[in-house]
Design an enzyme around this catalytic site. Structure first.
Site, PDB file in Angstrom:
ATOM      1  N   SER A 130      -2.314   4.580   4.066  1.00  0.00           N
ATOM      2  CA  SER A 130      -3.886   4.304   3.173  1.00  0.00           C
ATOM      3  C   SER A 130      -3.281   4.576   1.727  1.00  0.00           C
ATOM      4  CB  SER A 130      -4.747   5.005   4.373  1.00  0.00           C
ATOM      5  OG  SER A 130      -5.045   4.183   4.948  1.00  0.00           O
ATOM      6  N   GLY A 236      -7.656 -10.078   0.376  1.00  0.00           N
ATOM      7  CA  GLY A 236      -7.750  -9.356   1.833  1.00  0.00           C
ATOM      8  C   GLY A 236      -8.762  -8.880   2.706  1.00  0.00           C
ATOM      9  N   GLU A 358      -5.024  -4.002   5.706  1.00  0.00           N
ATOM     10  CA  GLU A 358      -6.059  -3.780   4.699  1.00  0.00           C
ATOM     11  C   GLU A 358      -7.263  -3.345   4.096  1.00  0.00           C
ATOM     12  OE1 GLU A 358      -3.951  -5.728   3.630  1.00  0.00           O
ATOM     13  OE2 GLU A 358      -3.594  -7.760   4.975  1.00  0.00           O
TER      14      GLU A 358
END
Lengths: 383, 87
Positions: A130, A236, A358
């Protein structure tokens, strides 16, 4: 959908027919074999769907944000793996269109539009997910080139891609590079046995002093995440949000159909109030998620700065309800729901992945909450 | 094409109106670096790109990707002026 104009409605019908004919009947087999057949890729390319983010001047078929969302919706309904293909290919295409040099646009966009070249987005690493700003893959300047060393992991369609958008760390910070598959020093190992997205041909990339020309840099040094990566991930999330609604809609439709046929206790499941409760929640979730996606599409079409937050909200909610709806679909189908002859178990597994990719949903939650506090402060200080 | 002093002020005012939604500092000076101060969240870099493109009708491209163009109200206004002058 009532919100569509005539052209969008026609495209939606076309996308539905494509998925019904070519994707849904084979999606379980693709999942079992953990691969995407070449003829499906060819069909996507022949229909112009791989050029959906690329304008006509480069041979693409870009239209409007809502139409692209509808395509993602339908692919998500049929196969989340194919949704991920459209997502990463679109992210690479859009990044080159927005941040690429004239030469990069001319070199890559027509081939990406025709599907001769598949693009993949290489950001995640074994130790970096992340927080992509902490990217560990190094890019060391060497004359008029850079030497890339490190690894990327869980890269969708890495097995097929001919072009990777790679986030690497230079002295200036995170920097984006376009790396062709055939560069010496780049190798790919397929990843098998994932919980979901099993047909997405994931791979791990190893860069061993992989040499790329300085002209392969996309955007400016040090700004690979804040601009190139961020704008790609924004697209995305838009794709995943719409695809999640499609997946949830499919689970709802399967559940309505199954519960209308299946008898328990002398009556169809549809007549059982606890089943009706599940169906009511599924219907409400799908409609609410679709409304958020429509809002995001409207703002994206207007190039409104608020589109980024609204897309994040749509992605967070849609992927969350996709898991919930798929879970309820499994429950309604009982033992059949977890067996190989019904698609519900595949949709459930894929839905869980939608909550991770994403930008994980936890990242979306922190972004959304911060925006909420900013909004409160703005309102307080404006009065 | 040159930009009049009125329109420079207008660019700054419109930029501040936008930034006030994200920056909790009502007395934001034209030269305040809102990225360095930690006043903003991670979305703002891209939101600012979309804002200047939509609000001022310019296109931000790769060669414009420099935080120096976006750090302060003054920098944004100068950037918009420059892009408009280039047509």
């Amino acid at each position: 959908m009532r919100e569509l104009n005539q052209a969008q409605a026609a495209r939606y019908r076309e996308y539905r027919a494509f998925v019904n004919e070519l994707v849904t009947p084979r999606a379980d087999q693709m999942d079992a074999e953990q691969r995407t057949p070449e003829d499906i890729l060819e069909a996507l390319a022949n229909c112009g769907y791989l050029g959906g983010c690329i304008p006509a001047e480069y041979g693409g078929s870009a239209s409007d944000a809502l139409s692209y969302g509808l395509l993602c919706h339908e692919l998500g309904r049929g196969s989340a793996s194919l949704l991920s293909l459209l997502t990463v290919h679109g992210m690479v295409s859009a990044s080159i269109l927005k941040w690429g040099s004239d030469e990069q646009r001319a070199t890559y966009l027509p081939r990406l539009a025709r599907g001769e070249l598949i693009g993949a987005f290489a950001v995640s690493e074994p130790e970096v997910g992340s927080d992509a700003q902490l990217v560990g893959l190094r890019a060391v300047e060497h004359g008029n080139a850079f030497l890339l060393s490190g690894r990327k992991k869980w890269i969708s369609y890495a097995e097929l891609a001919g072009l990777f958008l790679v986030l690497a760390r230079t002295e200036a910070g995170p920097t984006a590079f376009l790396v062709e598959r055939n560069r010496p020093g780049l190798s790919c190992t397929p990843i098998r046995g994932m919980f979901g997205f099993r047909a997405a041909m994931l791979g791990e990339l190893k860069f061993d002093a992989c040499r790329v020309q300085s002209s392969s840099m996309l955007g400016r040094p040090g700004l690979g995440f804040s601009y190139v990566g961020s704008s790609a991930l924004d697209l995305g999330r838009f794709c995943i949000a719409w695809g999640a609604v499609g997946l949830a809609q499919e689970c709802l439709d399967l559940s309505l159909s199954y519960s209308s046929r299946r008898k328990q206790g002398g009556s169809e499941l549809a007549n059982h109030q606890l089943i009706q409760r599940l169906v009511a929640d599924m219907m409400t979730d799908v409609r609410a998620a679709r409304a958020l996606c429509l809002r995001a599409a409207e703002l994206r079409e207007e190039r409104d700065p608020d589109s980024i937050l609204e897309t994040s909200i749509a992605k967070y909610f849609s992927s969350k309800i996709a898991t919930r709806v798929a879970n309820d679909a499994v429950q309604i189908h009982g033992a059949n729901g977890v067996g190989p002859e019904f698609a519900t178990q595949r949709h459930f597994r894929d839905a869980r992945i939608l909550e991770i990719i994403e930008g994980s949903n936890e990242i979306q939650q922190t972004v959304i909450a911060k925006a909420g506090y900013q909004s409160l402060h703005f309102r307080e200080e404006s009065t | 094409m040159s930009t009049s002093s009125e329109s420079v002020q207008d660019i700054k005012t419109r930029t501040k109106d936008f930034l006030f939604r994200f920056v909790r500092k009502r007395n934001l000076a034209d030269s305040d670096d809102f990225f360095a101060s930690g006043m903003v969240n991670s979305l703002l870099a891209m939101q600012l790109v979309l804002f200047v493109e939509k609000e001022f009708g310019i296109k931000v491209q790769s060669e414009d990707l420099d935080l120096k163009n976006f750090r302060t109200v003054e920098a944004i206004s100068g950037f918009v002026e420059k892009k408009r002058a280039l047509g």
